[in-house]
Design an enzyme around this catalytic site. Structure first.
Site, PDB file in Angstrom:
ATOM      1  N   SER A  47      39.535  40.025  31.477  1.00  0.00           N
ATOM      2  CA  SER A  47      39.300  39.590  32.789  1.00  0.00           C
ATOM      3  C   SER A  47      39.538  37.975  32.567  1.00  0.00           C
ATOM      4  O   SER A  47      39.469  37.289  33.419  1.00  0.00           O
ATOM      5  CB  SER A  47      38.019  39.886  33.374  1.00  0.00           C
ATOM      6  OG  SER A  47      37.051  39.484  32.152  1.00  0.00           O
ATOM      7  N   LYS A  48      39.468  37.664  31.295  1.00  0.00           N
ATOM      8  CA  LYS A  48      39.541  36.156  30.852  1.00  0.00           C
ATOM      9  C   LYS A  48      40.612  35.330  31.190  1.00  0.00           C
ATOM     10  O   LYS A  48      40.551  34.102  31.421  1.00  0.00           O
ATOM     11  CB  LYS A  48      38.799  35.818  29.646  1.00  0.00           C
ATOM     12  CG  LYS A  48      37.441  36.434  29.281  1.00  0.00           C
ATOM     13  CD  LYS A  48      36.365  35.589  29.899  1.00  0.00           C
ATOM     14  CE  LYS A  48      34.856  35.950  29.618  1.00  0.00           C
ATOM     15  NZ  LYS A  48      33.810  35.274  30.212  1.00  0.00           N
ATOM     16  N   ASP A  49      41.660  36.065  31.309  1.00  0.00           N
ATOM     17  CA  ASP A  49      42.979  35.583  31.843  1.00  0.00           C
ATOM     18  C   ASP A  49      42.799  34.672  33.075  1.00  0.00           C
ATOM     19  O   ASP A  49      43.408  33.836  33.397  1.00  0.00           O
ATOM     20  CB  ASP A  49      44.138  36.621  32.124  1.00  0.00           C
ATOM     21  CG  ASP A  49      44.757  37.148  31.016  1.00  0.00           C
ATOM     22  OD1 ASP A  49      44.140  36.578  29.643  1.00  0.00           O
ATOM     23  OD2 ASP A  49      45.791  38.041  30.944  1.00  0.00           O
TER      24      ASP A  49
END
Ligand code: PMP
Length: 344
Positions: A47-49
């Protein structure tokens, strides 16, 4: 590029729009329907993208970043990988200060993306000069033309999820979502997604996942920082020993704490039953869902969305390694491991 060729210009175009996948065997005895939002489908496998791209592009829009500048961050690994990936494409140097608790795989992955990595001791307080927060701050002061992402205290972290994860879940469930279960580390994922969903329907229940050894649940309940809640634990990326301003505690209805051992077994169970190879905190999120189901939180009409934050490949030397599981005391006997590993 010819108009006939169907290709993306670069991997950044693949960020977001991750699939929602209905869970079956892992939830077969729970009332209602359960869907995983599988963030491992992002090109950086977490999710950090979303936050890396959003925060960097906002800095570019404001004219703070120019090619050749340096991006600095503290990270448990995933944010670092995403920032390193975006930096490669956009031409920035990337420096990451990580906790020594991060798995060796994660650290090697950061290096593979060209990042320079500072590995800092895990069990020191946030204000200790050796902590990864202090190391990152010092580097930011020392390096000219650098920006510090500071995901725990950056409003844009939450905004990334408000603008992407929230609307995606709302559209994918045709507005029929009743509960969101999401891990809280910086709190950006749960808070941004919750803010968007609550604006559409304030009745949607936002259920946070916290770790034993972290202060978040107690802080949510008492608004007090209780340092007695803090002790070392194994799950990476979930829970915290400080209160991040990237968390909107008012948008969260309750927190459920999960144990290291149960989260690890649940992650392995997800792979074995759903064929979804997910990370440690995905196990934590499903474990919390199980505990909530046992408490009677869900009914036949519930449509529960559980965010699975990252991919199992990041934990090959940890939860997917039988010896590591054994060393933690997470296996009662070697029998499970022995059944699967046959020397011939
Ligand atoms: N799971 C993993 C594996 C993570 O790396 C993180 C981020 N620290 C989270 C969950 C929690 O996400 P957030 O920081 O948005 O609360």
């Amino acid at each position: 590029m010819s108009d006939n060729i169907k290709a993306y210009n670069n991997v950044l175009e693949l960020i977001g729009e991750t699939p929602l996948i209905k869970l079956s065997k892992t939830v077969e005895n729970f009332p209602g329907n359960y869907y995983a939002k599988v963030e491992a489908f992002n090109p950086g496998h977490s999710s950090k993208d979303r936050i890396a791209l959003h925060i960097i592009e906002e800095a570019e829009r404001k004219g703070i970043l120019k090619p050749g500048d340096t991006i600095i961050e503290t990270t448990s690994g995933n944010t670092g990988f995403s920032i390193a990936m975006v930096s490669r494409i956009k031409g920035y140097d990337c420096i990451l200060a990580v906790s020594s608790k991060s798995s060796a795989d994660k650290i090697d992955m950061l290096k593979s993306m060209g990042a320079k990595v500072y590995v800092c001791p895990a069990n020191v307080s946030a204000d200790d000069p050796r902590s990864y927060y202090q190391v990152a701050k010092r580097l930011h002061d020392e390096i000219k033309n650098s920006i510090y992402i500071n995901q725990y205290f950056n409003e844009l972290n939450m905004e990334a999820h408000y603008l992407s994860t929230g609307p995606e879940i709302w559209n994918q469930t045709a507005g029929e979502i009743t509960h969101l279960v999401a891990c809280s580390g910086t709190g950006g994922t749960i808070s941004g997604t919750a803010r968007f969903l609550k604006e559409q329907n304030p009745d949607i229940q936002i259920l946070g996942v916290d770790a034993y050894g972290s202060v978040l649940k107690k802080y949510h309940e008492t608004q007090e920082f209780d340092k007695d809640e803090i002790y070392p634990y194994r799950i990476e990326g979930l829970g915290k020993n400080l209160i991040p301003t990237a968390t909107d505690f008012d948008a969260i209805d309750s927190f459920t704490k999960v144990k290291d051992e149960e989260a690890a077994h649940t992650a392995r169970f997800i792979s074995q039953t759903e064929g979804l190879f997910v990370g440690y905190t995905s196990g934590a999120a499903l474990q919390a869902t199980k505990q909530l189901a046992a408490e009677g939180v869900f009914d036949e009409n519930s449509n529960v969305v559980i965010i699975f934050p990252d991919h199992g490949s990041r934990y090959m030397s940890k939860i997917y390694n039988d010896e590591w599981m054994q060393d933690q005391g997470f296996f009662d006997s070697k029998s499970t491991a022995d059944q699967q590993h046959i020397e011939y």
